[in-house]
Design an enzyme around this catalytic site. Structure first.
Site, PDB file in Angstrom:
ATOM      1  N   THR A  16       0.807  -1.215   0.000  1.00 45.09           N
ATOM      2  CA  THR A  16       0.000   0.000   0.000  1.00 45.09           C
ATOM      3  C   THR A  16       0.838   1.261   0.000  1.00 45.09           C
ATOM      4  O   THR A  16       0.416   2.293  -0.517  1.00 45.09           O
ATOM      5  CB  THR A  16      -0.913   0.002   1.247  1.00 45.09           C
ATOM      6  N   GLU A  48      -2.119 -28.950  29.059  1.00 46.43           N
ATOM      7  CA  GLU A  48      -3.326 -29.789  28.895  1.00 46.43           C
ATOM      8  C   GLU A  48      -3.080 -30.918  27.914  1.00 46.43           C
ATOM      9  O   GLU A  48      -3.888 -31.834  27.799  1.00 46.43           O
ATOM     10  CB  GLU A  48      -4.489 -28.927  28.409  1.00 46.43           C
TER      11      GLU A  48
HETATM   12  N1  GLU Z   1      -2.762  -6.185   1.010  1.00 45.92           N
HETATM   13  C1  GLU Z   1      -1.743  -5.261   0.642  1.00 45.92           C
HETATM   14  C2  GLU Z   1      -0.357  -5.654   1.138  1.00 45.92           C
HETATM   15  O1  GLU Z   1      -0.168  -6.193   2.192  1.00 45.92           O
HETATM   16  C3  GLU Z   1      -2.043  -3.914   1.103  1.00 45.92           C
HETATM   17  C4  GLU Z   1      -2.012  -3.754   2.589  1.00 45.92           C
HETATM   18  C5  GLU Z   1      -0.935  -2.838   3.012  1.00 45.92           C
HETATM   19  O2  GLU Z   1       0.120  -2.721   2.426  1.00 45.92           O
HETATM   20  O3  GLU Z   1      -1.197  -2.162   3.997  1.00 45.92           O
HETATM   21  O4  GLU Z   1       0.576  -5.392   0.417  1.00 45.92           O
END
Ligand code: GLU
Length: 341
Positions: free
Chosen positions: A20, A298
């Site tokens: 992202t 357990e």
């Molecule tokens: N799902 C994507 C990733 O992990 C976007 C999430 C992110 O980077 O925050 O690259």
């Protein structure tokens, strides 16, 4: 001729993998696409980075980190090791999606042989979002990687003004910028607009003292995705079918994301005991997100030949078991690794 007496800024290699932090919102929609931007564009958008370090960018992948796999981990580790072995490089920063960042960070923490800083960084909001968190996270990550006191702390993750140890960090929220938490053992430090406060060093073995570092070169592409280790999530009413299916699929190890203290139903336990007798490594971890999974509470681990994950969550237990199984299948030796790393 005038000469500058200012010392040269440290050289930091930035390895880009996507996520992202390099993502763009989809026009008119609620979604976004990871890895739509180059890291060069991100760096150009933060000119203040030029005050911290000399940066050089090397693309390694352009993926959302849900697509991270062992072959890409190996490639990343190899590229990181090459950079860190260069005496001119002060540290490495890796841009990465947040979904599986904790797994990549822990993998590198175990396989990269260095005392230099290695810092993973990502973002929860895409680069085009209102109040994107990527630019400040990147600035802080470069500041940490360029700081001499970041040496010998193992692989670190910088996000939301916090510095986390690879072993302790976990993603705990689907969307919030404060998603990362470091549980019982706490943060490696804080970083505020590049000003860093480090806390105590990490407690377990890592990087330069890890028996898995450096990673030996894979001699074939298929080797880079072995040994197969699956995670199976426990729940009320758990049967044995998924355990049997994993054994049939060729798993050499299983991580049980157990209920509570790494528990699983009687049916599932029987299936795991049979799998352990057949030579699979069976690790009991916990789906709770906190606490220690101890031996023989357990469940009779001694009798069944099971391994307790100690403090590792299921996804990190998987990383350690994948590496551990390249060395041994002996449950006692594997258990020692879970007490060591
Ligand atoms: N799902 C994507 C990733 O992990 C976007 C999430 C992110 O980077 O925050 O690259």
């Amino acid at each position: 001729m005038a000469r500058s007496s200012a010392p040269a800024l440290p050289r930091i290699r930035v390895l880009a993998t996507g996520g992202t932090i390099a993502g763009a919102q989809v026009q008119g929609g609620r979604g976004y696409k990871a890895a739509a931007f180059s890291v060069d564009a991100l760096i150009a958008a933060v000119p203040q980075l030029g005050e911290l370090a000399q940066l050089e960018v090397e693309p390694v992948a352009a993926i959302g980190s849900q697509d991270m796999d062992e072959a890409t981990w190996r490639k990343l580790a190899t590229r990181a090791q090459a950079a860190l072995d260069d005496p001119a490089i002060a540290g490495v920063v890796i841009t990465h999606g947040t979904d599986t960042m904790e797994e990549t960070a822990f993998f590198l923490n175990l396989v990269v042989r260095t005392e230099k800083p290695v810092v993973l960084v990502g973002a929860m909001r895409p680069a085009t979002a209102i109040s994107a968190d990527g630019p400040m996270n990147l600035f802080n990550a470069i500041a940490v990687a360029a700081h001499p006191a970041a040496r010998d702390r193992g692989v670190l993750v910088v996000a939301n003004d916090e510095v986390h140890f690879a072993r302790e960090i976990a993603k705990t929220n689907t969307t919030q910028v404060g998603t990362f938490a470091s549980g019982h053992r706490g943060l490696a430090g804080l970083v505020n607009s590049g000003r860093i406060h480090f806390y105590a060093p990490p407690v377990r073995r890592h990087t330069a003292r890890s028996e898995f570092a450096p990673l030996p070169a894979a001699t074939s592409p298929s080797e880079s995705s072995r040994p197969r280790v699956d995670i199976i999530y426990a729940h009320a009413g758990m049967g044995r079918e998924l355990i049997d299916a994993a054994v049939r699929a060729g798993a050499r190890g299983l991580i049980i994301a157990g209920v509570g203290d790494g528990n699983l139903s009687a049916l599932a336990q029987t299936a795991c005991a049979e799998a352990a007798r057949a030579g699979l490594a069976i690790v009991r971890s916990s789906r709770t997100g906190g606490g220690v999974v101890e031996r023989n509470i357990e469940i009779d681990d001694d009798r069944h030949g099971f391994i307790a994950s100690d403090e590792l969550n299921p996804q990190k237990a998987r990383v350690l078991l994948v590496l551990g199984l390249t060395r041994t299948c002996d449950p006692h030796a594997l258990q020692e690794m879970f007490f060591t790393y």
